[in-house]
Design a protein around this motif. Structure first.
Motif, PDB file in Angstrom:
ATOM      1  N   CYS A 191      65.479  37.156  80.040  1.00  0.00           N
ATOM      2  CA  CYS A 191      66.939  37.081  79.904  1.00  0.00           C
ATOM      3  C   CYS A 191      67.331  36.607  78.511  1.00  0.00           C
ATOM      4  N   THR A 192      66.603  35.637  77.989  1.00  0.00           N
ATOM      5  CA  THR A 192      66.912  35.160  76.637  1.00  0.00           C
ATOM      6  C   THR A 192      66.675  36.258  75.613  1.00  0.00           C
ATOM      7  N   THR A 193      65.552  36.954  75.759  1.00  0.00           N
ATOM      8  CA  THR A 193      65.257  38.045  74.815  1.00  0.00           C
ATOM      9  C   THR A 193      66.340  39.102  74.870  1.00  0.00           C
ATOM     10  N   MET A 194      66.769  39.452  76.088  1.00  0.00           N
ATOM     11  CA  MET A 194      67.796  40.477  76.199  1.00  0.00           C
ATOM     12  C   MET A 194      69.136  39.973  75.689  1.00  0.00           C
ATOM     13  N   GLU A 195      69.469  38.742  76.042  1.00  0.00           N
ATOM     14  CA  GLU A 195      70.774  38.220  75.660  1.00  0.00           C
ATOM     15  C   GLU A 195      70.905  38.127  74.147  1.00  0.00           C
ATOM     16  N   LYS A 196      69.879  37.611  73.488  1.00  0.00           N
ATOM     17  CA  LYS A 196      69.990  37.347  72.057  1.00  0.00           C
ATOM     18  C   LYS A 196      69.466  38.501  71.219  1.00  0.00           C
ATOM     19  N   GLY A 197      68.616  39.331  71.806  1.00  0.00           N
ATOM     20  CA  GLY A 197      67.966  40.349  70.977  1.00  0.00           C
ATOM     21  C   GLY A 197      68.567  41.732  71.070  1.00  0.00           C
ATOM     22  N   SER A 198      69.378  42.005  72.067  1.00  0.00           N
ATOM     23  CA  SER A 198      69.862  43.368  72.258  1.00  0.00           C
ATOM     24  C   SER A 198      70.817  43.790  71.163  1.00  0.00           C
ATOM     25  N   ARG A 207      64.566  45.191  66.866  1.00  0.00           N
ATOM     26  CA  ARG A 207      65.045  43.817  67.084  1.00  0.00           C
ATOM     27  C   ARG A 207      63.991  42.779  66.722  1.00  0.00           C
ATOM     28  N   LEU A 208      63.079  43.134  65.821  1.00  0.00           N
ATOM     29  CA  LEU A 208      62.094  42.150  65.375  1.00  0.00           C
ATOM     30  C   LEU A 208      62.561  41.384  64.151  1.00  0.00           C
ATOM     31  N   CYS A 209      63.509  41.939  63.421  1.00  0.00           N
ATOM     32  CA  CYS A 209      63.876  41.336  62.138  1.00  0.00           C
ATOM     33  C   CYS A 209      65.038  40.354  62.296  1.00  0.00           C
ATOM     34  N   LEU A 210      65.286  39.898  63.527  1.00  0.00           N
ATOM     35  CA  LEU A 210      66.418  39.003  63.771  1.00  0.00           C
ATOM     36  C   LEU A 210      66.268  37.700  62.984  1.00  0.00           C
ATOM     37  N   VAL A 211      67.388  37.181  62.515  1.00  0.00           N
ATOM     38  CA  VAL A 211      67.403  35.925  61.775  1.00  0.00           C
ATOM     39  C   VAL A 211      68.596  35.116  62.246  1.00  0.00           C
ATOM     40  N   GLU A 212      68.642  33.867  61.794  1.00  0.00           N
ATOM     41  CA  GLU A 212      69.812  33.038  62.074  1.00  0.00           C
ATOM     42  C   GLU A 212      70.600  32.875  60.791  1.00  0.00           C
ATOM     43  N   VAL A 213      71.914  33.012  60.894  1.00  0.00           N
ATOM     44  CA  VAL A 213      72.784  32.864  59.741  1.00  0.00           C
ATOM     45  C   VAL A 213      73.726  31.713  59.999  1.00  0.00           C
ATOM     46  N   GLU A 214      73.731  30.747  59.100  1.00  0.00           N
ATOM     47  CA  GLU A 214      74.566  29.567  59.278  1.00  0.00           C
ATOM     48  C   GLU A 214      76.030  29.956  59.387  1.00  0.00           C
ATOM     49  N   GLY A 215      76.694  29.443  60.424  1.00  0.00           N
ATOM     50  CA  GLY A 215      78.115  29.714  60.568  1.00  0.00           C
ATOM     51  C   GLY A 215      78.420  30.974  61.364  1.00  0.00           C
ATOM     52  N   ALA A 216      77.399  31.779  61.629  1.00  0.00           N
ATOM     53  CA  ALA A 216      77.638  32.988  62.419  1.00  0.00           C
ATOM     54  C   ALA A 216      76.964  32.828  63.764  1.00  0.00           C
ATOM     55  N   LYS A 217      77.576  33.422  64.784  1.00  0.00           N
ATOM     56  CA  LYS A 217      77.009  33.298  66.131  1.00  0.00           C
ATOM     57  C   LYS A 217      75.811  34.202  66.276  1.00  0.00           C
ATOM     58  N   GLY A 218      74.928  33.798  67.147  1.00  0.00           N
ATOM     59  CA  GLY A 218      73.860  34.691  67.564  1.00  0.00           C
ATOM     60  C   GLY A 218      72.769  34.886  66.524  1.00  0.00           C
ATOM     61  N   THR A 219      71.995  35.940  66.725  1.00  0.00           N
ATOM     62  CA  THR A 219      70.835  36.224  65.878  1.00  0.00           C
ATOM     63  C   THR A 219      70.921  37.673  65.420  1.00  0.00           C
ATOM     64  N   PRO A 220      71.633  37.912  64.312  1.00  0.00           N
ATOM     65  CA  PRO A 220      71.792  39.300  63.868  1.00  0.00           C
ATOM     66  C   PRO A 220      70.503  39.880  63.305  1.00  0.00           C
ATOM     67  N   ALA A 221      70.425  41.198  63.331  1.00  0.00           N
ATOM     68  CA  ALA A 221      69.283  41.887  62.732  1.00  0.00           C
ATOM     69  C   ALA A 221      69.452  41.855  61.217  1.00  0.00           C
ATOM     70  N   SER A 222      68.408  41.427  60.495  1.00  0.00           N
ATOM     71  CA  SER A 222      68.558  41.299  59.051  1.00  0.00           C
ATOM     72  C   SER A 222      68.597  42.664  58.364  1.00  0.00           C
ATOM     73  N   CYS A 223      68.133  43.715  59.048  1.00  0.00           N
ATOM     74  CA  CYS A 223      68.150  45.037  58.404  1.00  0.00           C
ATOM     75  C   CYS A 223      69.569  45.574  58.308  1.00  0.00           C
ATOM     76  N   THR A 224      70.434  45.195  59.236  1.00  0.00           N
ATOM     77  CA  THR A 224      71.802  45.716  59.225  1.00  0.00           C
ATOM     78  C   THR A 224      72.802  44.683  58.743  1.00  0.00           C
ATOM     79  N   THR A 225      72.320  43.568  58.236  1.00  0.00           N
ATOM     80  CA  THR A 225      73.224  42.525  57.746  1.00  0.00           C
ATOM     81  C   THR A 225      73.222  42.534  56.234  1.00  0.00           C
ATOM     82  N   PRO A 226      74.358  42.853  55.622  1.00  0.00           N
ATOM     83  CA  PRO A 226      74.390  42.841  54.161  1.00  0.00           C
ATOM     84  C   PRO A 226      74.441  41.403  53.629  1.00  0.00           C
TER      85      PRO A 226
END
Lengths: 943, 530
Positions: B468-475, A64-83
């Protein structure tokens, strides 16, 4: 003076004709569709941090270190699993993302040993990220739950697993599965208790094959080489090539120090390696210690007779002794009274000068190489049918293969890195047909099951291949268009093979394969769409070895499985440079490039290059040399890097021949069995000291670069040049690259090769010429090298080696993973931990009949000789067939093998020997003395 | 000869229903075993067949059998007229409690298999369209539109597709799946068969948690009966070429296997570990094939949607939450059980109306809705309508419809700690925020409660919020992702509970000693410091 770091883009490359363009941190990036955002970013120089991602493994999503923000998508997806998608807008540097990285690192560090200074690795991915994300301060404190009291597993001789540093990223588990295909590792426990385990036991007792993939995958020092722990981290890398098998893995030799003080810390497989793509096996990865073993001979030695002690002398004295001795023998017994055997472990340059020395200084063609005893039938058979004495594809071709036909080879043991590639393709849906008397691993191994196992009895190969071809032709499965356009002698062959005598029903019982299975296998192979044949010594080391190779070629031509990726006829060459030593013309009948010595046009090239006339008559093959020695007409022999007294068949015959010679010169790293009969011993150089090239089973020319200077004072090619010079033919090069330049100038298939070109391209597959300046991965595209492929009728002639009442079993031989051939190198490393002795594998019913249980000492005897081994009862065998390896000289496996050999090339029939096996009683054992109690470590060199 | 119905549901058996049944049989009645009506405070609820209908008797003991048969015992009147049942709108649960669960004839006579019959007259695409029209959303908790999921699978090109039913009902306070499996299993089988027809699947799996042995047994019997009746296997209901085989697979005690990708891994024989998405299971699911994964209630509602039409279901409910939800009242509640109602009913109506308030009689402090990862609802929020979007906006979730009631003896800090502890225990361990974060969460809450001064308590609060933020957004999945929800809701509603020191049980829960183990450690190359 630096370590070579190969970039890791995070997730594997994706092949796709269609590209997509996205924006990352304001920059436009274009990649093939299907590529992950992580890979796209890293490829564009945007350093998204990662711990669990690795570009040789499928994306996992753990750290969960490679998380990024994608415009228009919710949350912070992992960039390794995002095509990547067209028009996607990605931000990798927002406050949210930074805070998350910080939070994740803080969690990792809360359960990680805190002293980097005391850590063997000294600098790891966790430490770098701690600094990068600013998580140096860990607010969770040290009182909470942790794994800091876990104990390390040091059972494996080469690496350690220390769970205290483990971050459960699963890179090791995934590497063991996806790359190596052994699946020895998994995770035990759930949640916080998750710990890596080698299947519930320690590493050494587990299924682990010690390939090291997990060690280089590990981002912390949880999995670390013991050599790094004891020596510290290396300071510089040299890219070179492994000196074990014909896969020819590229390695980064990572060392400390320079010059004579150079110390190898570890060998890391090179990701850019054309043959291995970042993978390795236990031998190349860890078993290099033999090069520094105390058994290593460092000085030239001479003695008058084999009963005398060795005396150390200077190089000049030794070379003078050789030159004078050989010339005297020629004067007394004729030009043809001396000869040389080149090594398939030495570089092309070293081998080239040996055959040059024999031709130009000895003035005869008595030069041969160990390919004689392994793949010489390949050379003959493929030359006759296709016009080329080498495999038709590269290893990567297996990725487009749909059906593999594996005959007489055991890649997971003998070509492990390629075996892993095969398994990977099989897990992805390809099928495999295995023709082997034993139930080898590829018949059934994690996630892989052969479509058919054809347990052909030793000796039945040609009948089997004819039966397969018979089915294909009589059921109309052959490719008529291909045959009409690209082959000749078609009609005669079709008529021949359609004869009912070749049908599965006619031969099935004799060769031990059910006719229905033969038919099904033939149909599967013919259907493809891409079918490839992979074969080894179980095809060649037979009295009809060459016939069988031609049979394989016929099968491929019948079905049009030639001339593109994913198909072909692929001999799995054994030695690291057997392909090269053959290419270099270490043959009594051929110059470099497989051109017959009788050809005037070829001889003229060499005569003008070398400035003298050359003998147009073929010389002696190795078996001929032995026969001539016993007859008294062959008196002197130079042996480079091969232990003929251990590896050639019918040991008594070989020893008798050697004893009959007046001057035996052995050039090797260690005093081996052959050296017992030598009069001059010249110390050789290990691959770590060589500067030249090896050629692997793919025809790939790889650079061997010196990691340290020669430990014996000279390079081997220099020694050979000095011998030639002392014998009256001046030979001199300033640098081995000049030898390759000479090869290129005289050999059309090597025309475009040079050290500079190899440095620029990494490696090159011959032919390399104007038509193919970057080499030739796939051969016979459009037309065969000889024009049309030739279909040759392959009559089945059973071997004369039959079972009798006295010798009712058939012995076949092979190799295992951890030892290499005669064991000269591997027995002098920790690999003997796994295989301290050769064992005789015997089927339960044969064992029961003889009162044998596993662990019993048994006597193995043939009409030629007797030896003793420890038995292992195994249902991998079939009734009537026994099996052993030949890695330990004390086993004396070749004491029992016979003089039978291939009709065309004299390749010995190692794979078929009629034997009897009897348990040795206590009384007999006491009488005989030590028997077969083998010590766990290396056999000391005997003078 | 009087016919007496005694429930065979596990909840009824737990309070002696089997002994009651034996007593009635011994007393000469014909005993039949039905599912539970879901009025748990009345179990064992015995129903006696009379001309007036089935008359109910509450909390029956074996020794009452004689009196009941003689008509000498206080009764509840006709069971189906009981206001608790009559006020509900039982659509999915309509048949539960009426019949023997594996009585196929009874099922068919009560509207069973009318849905499949109609579905087989339609094109598969139209079957999916009907489900889309109904507005049915995943009742497992995610609330994803079922029709869209089915359409994705239907359009995927593959020779082999699967329909998987997630019966790993792991949320605390939930039992609807279990009761349906034990009371009306054919509705699930029919729903899965319709799904298979709609998407082109030929095999199905029901993944049931290991802690439901009775449900597993009943389900297996129902499958055998359906197969014998030509409603599973080949040529279903006489339709040439329509094959659907159903298998039961049992879990092994892992809450995480209620997450669909872990469930798929478990079905494949592997560790129940969450898979990254994309790819979604609809395209790459069980054994990498396109797979429908739905909850029991979602699938059991499908027959009605096909029989009566999607619009009939969509006509119920509110906003984008169409149809009914099967709510489960549990915890400290007077009248616990199954309440199926149209979306839109308020939480207060459920707890105080149907539930009758707390069982202890003490004031209602809060209710946790949606399982152990759901928010604590208190105060004004109790008037929220049961609606996916309304709950989400309020920082809460409907989930699988479980409602656990608490009175004022509940300590919210204990509950927050429990949320983290639950996550730690059930985490699959794949991702860092959940694997390590949950363990640290417990420790930080302990540190809050044992903090020696306001300053260190404040620092611990800040750390907890960051965690909580790390878990909520990072899990990787909702296990770690939703654990902060109950924690934050506890903090928001009941901050005072966190200022109290916890009852210290030094053997099992030693609080972190801030003096001996300083909360901040520096990680650097110079070696460890304190």
């Amino acid at each position: 003076m630096t370590l070579i770091h190969e970039p890791d883009l995070g997730t594997p490359a994706v092949a796709n004709d269609h590209d997509v363009t996205l924006t990352i941190d304001g920059r436009a990036v274009t990649v093939p569709e299907g590529t992950s955002v992580l890979r796209a970013a890293r490829g564009a120089g945007i350093d998204i941090p990662k711990l669990c991602a690795s570009d040789n493994l499928a994306a996992y999503g753990s750290c969960r270190l490679c998380l990024v923000e994608v415009e228009g998508a919710k949350g912070t997806p992992a960039s390794c699993t995002t095509p990547c998608a067209d028009g996607m807008v990605v931000r990798t540097d927002t406050d949210t993302v930074h805070a998350l990285r910080h939070g994740v690192m803080e969690l990792y560090l809360s359960d990680h040993p805190q002293d980097c200074a005391g850590c063997a690795r000294g600098n790891c991915e966790i430490q770098a990220l701690a600094v990068q994300t600013g998580a140096a301060e860990v607010r969770y404190g040290r009182g909470g739950a942790s794994h800091l009291d876990d104990t390390a597993d040091t059972s494996n001789p080469y690496f350690t697993y220390d769970p205290r540093a483990c971050i459960v990223c699963n890179r090791c588990v995934r590497a063991c599965g996806e790359v190596q295909g052994t699946f020895a590792l998994t995770v035990d426990g759930r949640g916080f208790d998750s710990r890596i385990t080698a299947g519930g036991t320690n590493f050494l007792d587990s299924e682990c094959v010690s390939c090291g993939a997990c060690v280089q995958a590990c981002p912390t020092d949880a999995l670390t080489e013991k050599s790094v722990i004891s020596l510290g981290m290396p300071t510089r890398s040299v890219v070179t090539t492994c000196a074990y098998c014909g896969v020819g893995c590229s390695f980064k030799a990572e060392v400390q120090g320079t010059g004579d003080d150079t110390r190898v810390v570890r060998m890391l497989p090179q990701k850019a390696g054309g043959a291995n793509e970042g993978h390795s096996c236990v031998k190349g990865r860890f078993a290099y210690g033999y090069a520094a073993h105390t058994d290593r001979q460092l000085h030239p030695m001479v003695r008058d007779s084999t009963d005398d002690e060795w005396q150390v002398v200077s190089w000049e004295a030794a070379i003078d002794r050789i030159a004078t001795g050989f010339k005297a023998l020629q004067e007394e017994h004729g030009i043809g009274a001396i000869g040389g055997i080149s090594s398939s472990r030495c570089t092309d340059e070293e081998v080239y000068v040996v055959q040059k020395m024999v031709r130009a200084a000895f003035r005869n063609n008595n030069v041969d190489t160990c390919a004689r005893v392994c793949h010489s039938p390949t050379g003959y058979g493929l030359n006759q049918t296709f016009g080329t004495s080498a495999g038709t594809q590269n290893f990567a071709s297996v990725e487009s293969c749909d059906v593999m036909l594996l005959i007489g080879a055991n890649p997971t043991d003998a070509h492990p890195v390629f075996g892993s590639r095969m398994k990977r393709r099989l897990r992805a849906g390809a099928r495999i047909i295995v023709a082997d008397p034993r139930r080898i691993d590829l018949v059934r191994t994690p996630h892989v099951e052969a479509a058919h196992h054809l347990p052909v009895r030793p000796g039945g190969n040609v009948a089997l291949i004819n039966a397969l071809a018979h089915v294909i032709v009589t059921e109309g499965l052959h490719d008529e268009a291909f045959l009409a356009e690209r082959c000749e002698d078609v009609a005669a062959y079709l008529a021949f093979i359609a004869d009912p005598a070749h049908s599965p029903e006619a031969v099935g019982e004799e060769i031990g394969v059910a006719p229905a299975d033969i038919r099904a296998a033939a149909r599967l192979y013919a259907a493809g769409p891409n079918s490839a044949i992979y074969y080894g010594l179980g095809v060649t080391e037979h009295s009809q070895g060459s016939t069988m190779v031609m049979g394989l070629a016929n099968l491929a031509m019948l079905t049009g499985m030639i001339g593109r990726e994913g198909v072909g006829v692929n001999p799995l060459r054994g030695q690291n440079n057997v392909q090269g030593s053959c290419d270099m013309g270490s043959f009594p009948h051929e110059f470099p490039g497989y051109r017959h010595v009788s050809r005037d046009d070829v001889r003229e090239i060499y005569e003008s290059m070398w400035g003298l006339t050359l003998d147009p008559q073929p010389g002696l093959r190795i078996p001929n040399m032995f026969d001539a020695a016993i007859a008294g007409t062959f008196r002197g022999l130079y042996v480079q890097g091969e232990d003929i007294a251990q590896s050639d068949p019918n040991t008594r015959h070989v020893e008798a021949a050697l004893r009959g010679l007046d001057l035996v010169v052995v050039q090797d790293l260690f005093l081996n069995e052959t050296a017992r009969f030598a009069h001059v011993f010249l110390p050789g150089t290990s691959f770590l000291e060589k500067d030249g090239t090896f050629i692997n089973a793919e025809r790939r020319i790889n650079r061997v670069r010196p990691v340290m200077p020669s430990r014996v004072g000279k390079d081997e090619w220099q020694v050979v040049c000095e011998i030639a010079t002392a014998m009256g033919y001046p030979m001199r090069y300033d640098h081995p690259s000049q030898i390759m330049d000479e090869i290129a100038a005289t050999t059309p298939t090597f025309a475009g090769v040079s050290f500079d070109r190899l440095d620029a391209e990494g490696s090159l597959q011959w032919p390399v010429n104007d038509a193919a300046p970057h080499g030739t991965p796939t051969m016979h595209i459009g037309e065969f090298v000889r024009g049309k492929g030739r279909l040759i009728p392959t009559h089945y002639v059973p071997t004369t080696e039959r079972t009798t009442r006295r010798f009712p079993l058939l012995l076949t031989t092979g190799r295992i993973l951890t030892q290499y051939n005669v064991g000269a190198q591997t027995r002098r490393t920790e690999n003997s931990t796994w295989h301290p002795a050769d064992l005789l594998e015997i089927h339960p019913s044969d064992a029961e009949l003889r009162g044998i249980v596993s662990g019993d000492v048994v006597e193995l005897s043939s009409r030629v000789g007797t030896t003793r081994l420890t038995a292992q009862v195994s249902d991998r065998m079939q009734p009537g067939v026994v099996y052993t390896t030949f890695h330990h000289p004390v086993t004396g496996a070749n004491v029992v093998t016979t003089e039978n050999s291939d009709w065309a090339t004299n390749c010995p029939e190692y794979k078929v020997t009629a034997v009897q096996v009897e348990v040795v009683t206590e009384a007999a054992r006491a009488h005989a003395g030590a028997g077969a109690d083998v010590p766990a470590d290396a056999v000391a060199g005997r003078p | 000869m009087t016919t007496v119905w005694v429930p065979c549901d596990a909840a009824a058996r737990a309070v002696g229903a089997d002994e009651v049944a034996e007593a009635f049989a011994a007393a000469g009645a014909t005993v039949r075993r039905n599912g539970s009506r879901g009025m748990l405070w009345l179990e064992p609820l015995v129903e006696v067949e009379t001309d007036a209908g089935r008359i109910g008797y509450a909390a029956v003991r074996p020794q009452y059998a004689g009196d009941i048969l003689a008509g000498n015992h206080v009764d509840l009147g006709v069971v189906e007229d009981h206001p608790w049942l009559a006020d509900q709108h039982r659509v999915t649960f309509t048949r539960v409690g009426r019949h023997e669960p594996t009585d196929l004839a009874a099922y068919r006579s009560d509207g069973g298999y009318a849905g499949l019959e109609r579905a087989l007259t339609l094109d598969p695409a139209d079957v999916v369209a009907e489900v889309t029209t109904s507005g049915l959303r995943g009742r497992g908790g995610a609330g994803f539109p079922t029709g869209i999921k089915w359409e994705t699978v239907r359009k995927a090109a593959s020779d082999l597709k699967f329909v998987c039913c997630n019966a790993d009902e792991g949320d605390s306070g939930t039992f609807a799946d279990r009761m349906l499996l034990e009371g009306d299993p054919f509705s699930l089988l029919e729903g899965m068969t319709i799904a298979a027809y709609a998407v082109g699947a030929s095999e199905g799996y029901v993944y049931v948690r290991s802690e439901y042995p009775d449900a597993i047994a009943t389900l297996r019997r129902a499958i055998d009966v359906a197969r014998a009746g030509g409603l599973l296997g080949r040529h279903i209901a006489g339709r040439e070429g329509f094959t659907f085989d159903l298998h039961v697979r049992v879990g092994a005690g892992a809450y995480i296997c209620g997450e669909e990708t872990s469930m798929l891994d478990s079905l494949e024989g592997k560790r129940g570990e969450v898979r990254a998405k994309p790819p979604i299971p609809a395209l790459v699911g069980l054994f990498s094939q396109p797979t429908v994964v739905n909850n029991v209630l979602s699938l059991a509602t499908v027959p009605m949607i096909l029989a009566d039409g999607g619009e009939a279901y969509a006509a119920l409910g509110t906003g984008r939450s169409r149809g009914t939800q099967v709510f489960q009242l549990a915890g400290n509640v007077k009248q616990g059980g199954i309440v199926e109602a149209d979306f839109g009913i308020t939480l207060r109506e459920l707890i105080e109306g149907y539930g009758g308030g707390t069982r202890s009689g003490r004031p209602l402090k809060a209710a946790q809705v949606g399982g152990p990862l759901g928010a604590y609802i208190a105060g004004d929020q109790l008037d929220l309508p049961m609606d996916y979007e309304a709950f989400a906006e309020a920082g809460a979730m409907i989930g699988h419809g479980g409602i656990v009631v608490f009175d004022d003896t509940m300590d919210a800090a204990d509950m927050a700690r429990l949320a983290m502890e639950f996550c730690a225990k059930e985490s699959c361990g794949k991702c860092t925020p959940c694997r390590i974060g949950s363990v640290r969460g417990v420790e930080v809450i302990d540190r809050i409660r044992s903090a020696p001064d306001a300053d260190s308590r404040h620092q611990a609060f800040v750390l907890l919020e960051d965690l909580c933020t790390t878990m909520e957004k990072g899990s990787l999945c909702a296990m770690g992702g939703l654990t902060p929800m109950p924690v934050r809701s506890a903090l928001r509603h009941f901050p005072a509970d966190f200022a109290k020191n916890p009852p210290i049980d030094s053997d099992t829960n030693p609080p972190v000693d801030s003096d001996k183990n300083p909360p901040i450690v520096h990680f650097s190359s110079e070696g460890s410091t304190s």
